[in-house]
Design a protein around this motif. Structure first.
Motif, PDB file in Angstrom:
ATOM      1  N   GLN A  52     -18.691 -10.766   7.373  1.00 21.59           N
ATOM      2  CA  GLN A  52     -19.547 -10.635   6.201  1.00 21.59           C
ATOM      3  C   GLN A  52     -20.992 -11.021   6.498  1.00 21.59           C
ATOM      4  OE1 GLN A  52     -18.681  -8.964   3.743  1.00 21.59           O
ATOM      5  NE2 GLN A  52     -17.204  -9.919   2.376  1.00 21.59           N
ATOM      6  N   GLY A  53     -21.196 -11.869   7.507  1.00 12.17           N
ATOM      7  CA  GLY A  53     -22.532 -12.390   7.751  1.00 12.17           C
ATOM      8  C   GLY A  53     -23.445 -11.495   8.563  1.00 12.17           C
ATOM      9  N   PHE A  54     -23.000 -10.281   8.884  1.00  8.18           N
ATOM     10  CA  PHE A  54     -23.825  -9.409   9.714  1.00  8.18           C
ATOM     11  C   PHE A  54     -24.794  -8.554   8.900  1.00  8.18           C
ATOM     12  CE2 PHE A  54     -20.373 -10.472  12.566  1.00  8.18           C
ATOM     13  CZ  PHE A  54     -21.028 -10.662  13.775  1.00  8.18           C
ATOM     14  N   GLY A  55     -24.704  -8.629   7.583  1.00  8.55           N
ATOM     15  CA  GLY A  55     -25.667  -7.933   6.740  1.00  8.55           C
ATOM     16  C   GLY A  55     -25.318  -6.503   6.407  1.00  8.55           C
ATOM     17  N   PHE A  56     -24.119  -6.032   6.784  1.00  7.97           N
ATOM     18  CA  PHE A  56     -23.701  -4.672   6.475  1.00  7.97           C
ATOM     19  C   PHE A  56     -22.708  -4.682   5.315  1.00  7.97           C
ATOM     20  CE2 PHE A  56     -24.534  -4.328  11.156  1.00  7.97           C
ATOM     21  CZ  PHE A  56     -25.651  -3.505  11.055  1.00  7.97           C
ATOM     22  N   PRO A  57     -22.690  -3.623   4.509  1.00  2.00           N
ATOM     23  CA  PRO A  57     -21.671  -3.532   3.465  1.00  2.00           C
ATOM     24  C   PRO A  57     -20.275  -3.502   4.079  1.00  2.00           C
ATOM     25  CG  PRO A  57     -23.404  -1.895   3.119  1.00  2.00           C
ATOM     26  CD  PRO A  57     -23.618  -2.474   4.479  1.00  2.00           C
ATOM     27  N   VAL A  58     -19.352  -4.281   3.513  1.00  2.75           N
ATOM     28  CA  VAL A  58     -17.975  -4.343   3.994  1.00  2.75           C
ATOM     29  C   VAL A  58     -17.051  -4.017   2.836  1.00  2.75           C
ATOM     30  CG1 VAL A  58     -16.164  -5.769   5.010  1.00  2.75           C
ATOM     31  CG2 VAL A  58     -18.545  -6.106   5.699  1.00  2.75           C
ATOM     32  N   LYS A  59     -16.260  -2.973   2.991  1.00  6.48           N
ATOM     33  CA  LYS A  59     -15.272  -2.614   1.976  1.00  6.48           C
ATOM     34  C   LYS A  59     -13.901  -3.000   2.504  1.00  6.48           C
ATOM     35  CE  LYS A  59     -13.964   0.951  -1.296  1.00  6.48           C
ATOM     36  NZ  LYS A  59     -14.350   0.090  -2.433  1.00  6.48           N
ATOM     37  N   LYS A  60     -13.152  -3.762   1.712  1.00  2.00           N
ATOM     38  CA  LYS A  60     -11.863  -4.279   2.148  1.00  2.00           C
ATOM     39  C   LYS A  60     -10.733  -3.536   1.451  1.00  2.00           C
ATOM     40  CE  LYS A  60     -14.123  -8.772   2.482  1.00  2.00           C
ATOM     41  NZ  LYS A  60     -14.170 -10.157   1.964  1.00  2.00           N
ATOM     42  N   LEU A  61      -9.760  -3.121   2.223  1.00  2.00           N
ATOM     43  CA  LEU A  61      -8.572  -2.457   1.713  1.00  2.00           C
ATOM     44  C   LEU A  61      -7.398  -3.368   2.033  1.00  2.00           C
ATOM     45  CD1 LEU A  61      -9.348   1.105   3.117  1.00  2.00           C
ATOM     46  CD2 LEU A  61      -9.891   0.233   0.855  1.00  2.00           C
ATOM     47  N   LEU A  62      -6.848  -4.012   1.003  1.00  2.00           N
ATOM     48  CA  LEU A  62      -5.851  -5.061   1.219  1.00  2.00           C
ATOM     49  C   LEU A  62      -4.457  -4.641   0.780  1.00  2.00           C
ATOM     50  CD1 LEU A  62      -7.894  -8.152  -0.067  1.00  2.00           C
ATOM     51  CD2 LEU A  62      -7.661  -7.342   2.283  1.00  2.00           C
ATOM     52  N   ASP A  63      -3.486  -5.417   1.255  1.00  2.00           N
ATOM     53  CA  ASP A  63      -2.090  -5.316   0.823  1.00  2.00           C
ATOM     54  C   ASP A  63      -1.509  -3.922   1.016  1.00  2.00           C
ATOM     55  OD1 ASP A  63       0.233  -6.410  -0.056  1.00  2.00           O
ATOM     56  OD2 ASP A  63      -0.141  -6.029  -2.174  1.00  2.00           O
ATOM     57  N   GLY A  64      -1.688  -3.397   2.199  1.00  2.00           N
ATOM     58  CA  GLY A  64      -1.116  -2.096   2.528  1.00  2.00           C
ATOM     59  C   GLY A  64      -1.816  -1.508   3.730  1.00  2.00           C
ATOM     60  N   CYS A  65      -1.197  -0.518   4.332  1.00  2.00           N
ATOM     61  CA  CYS A  65      -1.764   0.126   5.513  1.00  2.00           C
ATOM     62  C   CYS A  65      -2.427   1.432   5.090  1.00  2.00           C
ATOM     63  CB  CYS A  65      -0.666   0.395   6.537  1.00  2.00           C
ATOM     64  SG  CYS A  65      -1.250   1.199   8.037  1.00  2.00           S
ATOM     65  N   ILE A  66      -3.640   1.688   5.610  1.00  2.00           N
ATOM     66  CA  ILE A  66      -4.364   2.885   5.192  1.00  2.00           C
ATOM     67  C   ILE A  66      -3.656   4.166   5.596  1.00  2.00           C
ATOM     68  CG2 ILE A  66      -6.634   1.809   5.192  1.00  2.00           C
ATOM     69  CD1 ILE A  66      -7.192   3.008   7.886  1.00  2.00           C
ATOM     70  N   CYS A  67      -2.681   4.057   6.522  1.00  2.00           N
ATOM     71  CA  CYS A  67      -1.979   5.275   6.941  1.00  2.00           C
ATOM     72  C   CYS A  67      -0.754   5.550   6.076  1.00  2.00           C
ATOM     73  CB  CYS A  67      -1.579   5.176   8.415  1.00  2.00           C
ATOM     74  SG  CYS A  67      -0.376   3.895   8.774  1.00  2.00           S
ATOM     75  N   CYS A  68      -0.502   4.704   5.085  1.00  2.00           N
ATOM     76  CA  CYS A  68       0.677   4.968   4.258  1.00  2.00           C
ATOM     77  C   CYS A  68       0.419   4.593   2.808  1.00  2.00           C
ATOM     78  CB  CYS A  68       1.909   4.250   4.820  1.00  2.00           C
ATOM     79  SG  CYS A  68       1.615   2.560   5.336  1.00  2.00           S
ATOM     80  N   SER A  69       0.675   3.333   2.431  1.00  2.00           N
ATOM     81  CA  SER A  69       0.735   2.976   1.017  1.00  2.00           C
ATOM     82  C   SER A  69      -0.601   3.037   0.294  1.00  2.00           C
ATOM     83  CB  SER A  69       1.344   1.573   0.864  1.00  2.00           C
ATOM     84  OG  SER A  69       0.565   0.605   1.534  1.00  2.00           O
ATOM     85  N   ILE A  70      -1.734   2.853   0.987  1.00  2.00           N
ATOM     86  CA  ILE A  70      -3.017   2.872   0.275  1.00  2.00           C
ATOM     87  C   ILE A  70      -3.917   3.985   0.783  1.00  2.00           C
ATOM     88  CG2 ILE A  70      -2.934   0.416  -0.316  1.00  2.00           C
ATOM     89  CD1 ILE A  70      -4.942  -0.085   1.935  1.00  2.00           C
ATOM     90  N   ARG A  71      -3.308   5.098   1.219  1.00  2.00           N
ATOM     91  CA  ARG A  71      -4.104   6.210   1.733  1.00  2.00           C
ATOM     92  C   ARG A  71      -5.060   6.750   0.675  1.00  2.00           C
ATOM     93  NH1 ARG A  71      -0.857  10.897   4.697  1.00  2.00           N
ATOM     94  NH2 ARG A  71       0.003   9.016   5.646  1.00  2.00           N
ATOM     95  N   GLY A  72      -4.587   6.841  -0.573  1.00  2.00           N
ATOM     96  CA  GLY A  72      -5.455   7.304  -1.652  1.00  2.00           C
ATOM     97  C   GLY A  72      -6.613   6.367  -1.884  1.00  2.00           C
ATOM     98  N   GLU A  73      -6.367   5.073  -1.714  1.00  2.00           N
ATOM     99  CA  GLU A  73      -7.441   4.095  -1.871  1.00  2.00           C
ATOM    100  C   GLU A  73      -8.508   4.282  -0.797  1.00  2.00           C
ATOM    101  OE1 GLU A  73      -8.115  -0.761  -1.748  1.00  2.00           O
ATOM    102  OE2 GLU A  73      -6.099   0.040  -2.111  1.00  2.00           O
ATOM    103  N   LEU A  74      -8.087   4.636   0.409  1.00  2.00           N
ATOM    104  CA  LEU A  74      -9.057   4.902   1.471  1.00  2.00           C
ATOM    105  C   LEU A  74      -9.926   6.091   1.106  1.00  2.00           C
ATOM    106  CD1 LEU A  74     -10.252   4.553   4.312  1.00  2.00           C
ATOM    107  CD2 LEU A  74      -8.399   5.980   5.177  1.00  2.00           C
ATOM    108  N   THR A  75      -9.306   7.162   0.601  1.00  2.00           N
ATOM    109  CA  THR A  75     -10.073   8.339   0.202  1.00  2.00           C
ATOM    110  C   THR A  75     -11.095   7.985  -0.862  1.00  2.00           C
ATOM    111  OG1 THR A  75      -8.227   9.817   0.716  1.00  2.00           O
ATOM    112  CG2 THR A  75      -9.924  10.667  -0.761  1.00  2.00           C
ATOM    113  N   ASP A  76     -10.662   7.248  -1.891  1.00  2.00           N
ATOM    114  CA  ASP A  76     -11.588   6.847  -2.947  1.00  2.00           C
ATOM    115  C   ASP A  76     -12.675   5.925  -2.400  1.00  2.00           C
ATOM    116  OD1 ASP A  76     -10.151   8.306  -4.773  1.00  2.00           O
ATOM    117  OD2 ASP A  76      -8.953   6.599  -5.471  1.00  2.00           O
TER     118      ASP A  76
END
Length: 339
Positions: A52-76
């Motif tokens: 977080q301290g590097f000054g870049f925007p960080v988007k966190k995708l928690l409680d699931g893997c982006i290749c399965c349960s939260i794939r739609g969340e990654l797209t959004d």
């Protein structure tokens, strides 16, 4: 202008977050807008707090893997990132159990495809644990497949923690990496330390393979070309005790898109999807059928074809294909026969 996407993959504890920290420290002194997406399996974000301290925007995708349960969340999340920040670079750190095939699938949503370019898949390998993790006797079959795919589909490999193994073990690990992926450059590292300019200029393995085949074709047949000499790859493989056979044609996930020029015949298009060759792992997009008004969303995966009406007319009529060794001309010709 499309955003360049870098995927950092590798098994749990291999050194991905350490590499991300070094990469962000380097990019902080360069021009360009950078956004980070971090994915963790648990409900609490651990690694994300470290960057977080590097000054870049960080988007966190928690409680699931982006290749399965939260794939739609990654797209959004990517839609939001592209519209809010207009980044030049998007760095994605996956969970340690993510399969690169599924991660690329999650990235290639038809509505996002033209706005991003996958620059490279960088895989970090823990030299001290790779042989144990790669053993079917100590791991589940699905875990072994994931670990091997993280190597097989990489465009660049970091063989990390080399200070924790003997030279003999290191050579055996290198031999296995070369067997799984003869195309990706291997960088031996301690604490994920490498030339980051080289990392950011990584070339997709499929592009390198295409360039090699073009050179071979210009010089004559591969058989004639190889008579009387041994390729650099074969020399390395022989030095590591691997039989000097021909490397696979591709060792990279490829994607390409096709924009429809009008409605297609529904029956022909469905047959086209069913008849796609085995090396097409995913096909998806939006299409119009002749005689029907609603837009159709389609998905092809693992010998399954799904077609359903899509009320939102916002998306373009486009098809996206993901696979290995894709014969683009043949696929497009078959698709255009559906008009």
């Amino acid at each position: 202008m499309s955003a360049g996407v870098y995927i950092l993959t590798g098994y749990l504890g291999s050194g991905k977050t350490t590499l991300m920290q070094k990469l962000l420290a380097y990019l902080r002194n360069q021009d360009g807008r950078v956004v980070v997406l971090m994915n963790e399996m648990g409900e609490e974000d651990i690694d994300g707090e470290q960057i977080q301290g590097f000054g870049f925007p960080v988007k966190k995708l928690l409680d699931g893997c982006i290749c399965c349960s939260i794939r739609g969340e990654l797209t959004d999340g990517l839609k939001d990132v592209l519209s809010s920040f207009e980044p030049d670079h998007i760095l994605i750190e996956t969970t340690g159990v993510a399969d690169p095939v599924d991660v690329v699938d999650a990235l290639t949503h038809p509505e996002l495809y033209d706005r991003m370019e996958l620059k490279g898949i960088i895989s970090v390998v823990d030299a001290s644990r790779f042989r144990d993790l790669n053993s079917r006797f100590q791991s589940s079959g699905s875990l072994v497949k994931t670990i091997r795919n993280q190597v097989k589909y990489a465009d660049l490999l970091l063989l990390n923690k080399i200070d924790l193994v003997t030279p003999e073990v290191l050579e055996k690990v290198k031999a296995k990496l070369l067997e799984l992926n003869p195309h990706a450059p291997i960088h031996q590292t301690i604490q994920s330390d490498m030339d980051l300019r080289e990392l950011l200029s990584v070339k997709r393995a499929a592009e390198r393979s295409a360039a090699e085949r073009a050179r071979d074709k210009a010089a004559g047949s591969p058989v004639q070309k190889s008579i009387g000499r041994m390729s650099a790859l074969e020399k390395v493989k022989r030095s590591l005790g691997i039989s000097a056979g021909q490397p696979s044609l591709y060792n990279s996930i490829e994607t390409f898109s096709y924009h429809f020029t009008g409605p297609v015949d529904a029956k022909k298009f469905e047959d086209f999807l069913w008849d796609l060759p085995k090396n097409v792992y995913r096909a998806k997009g939006y299409v119009l059928f002749k005689g029907r008004e609603e837009l159709i969303s389609f998905q092809h995966t693992d010998n399954q074809v799904n077609l359903f009406p899509f009320e939102n007319f916002g998306p373009k009529m486009v098809a996206v294909f993901i696979g290995e060794g894709l014969d683009r001309e043949k696929i497009i010709a078959d698709l255009e026969a559906c008009y």
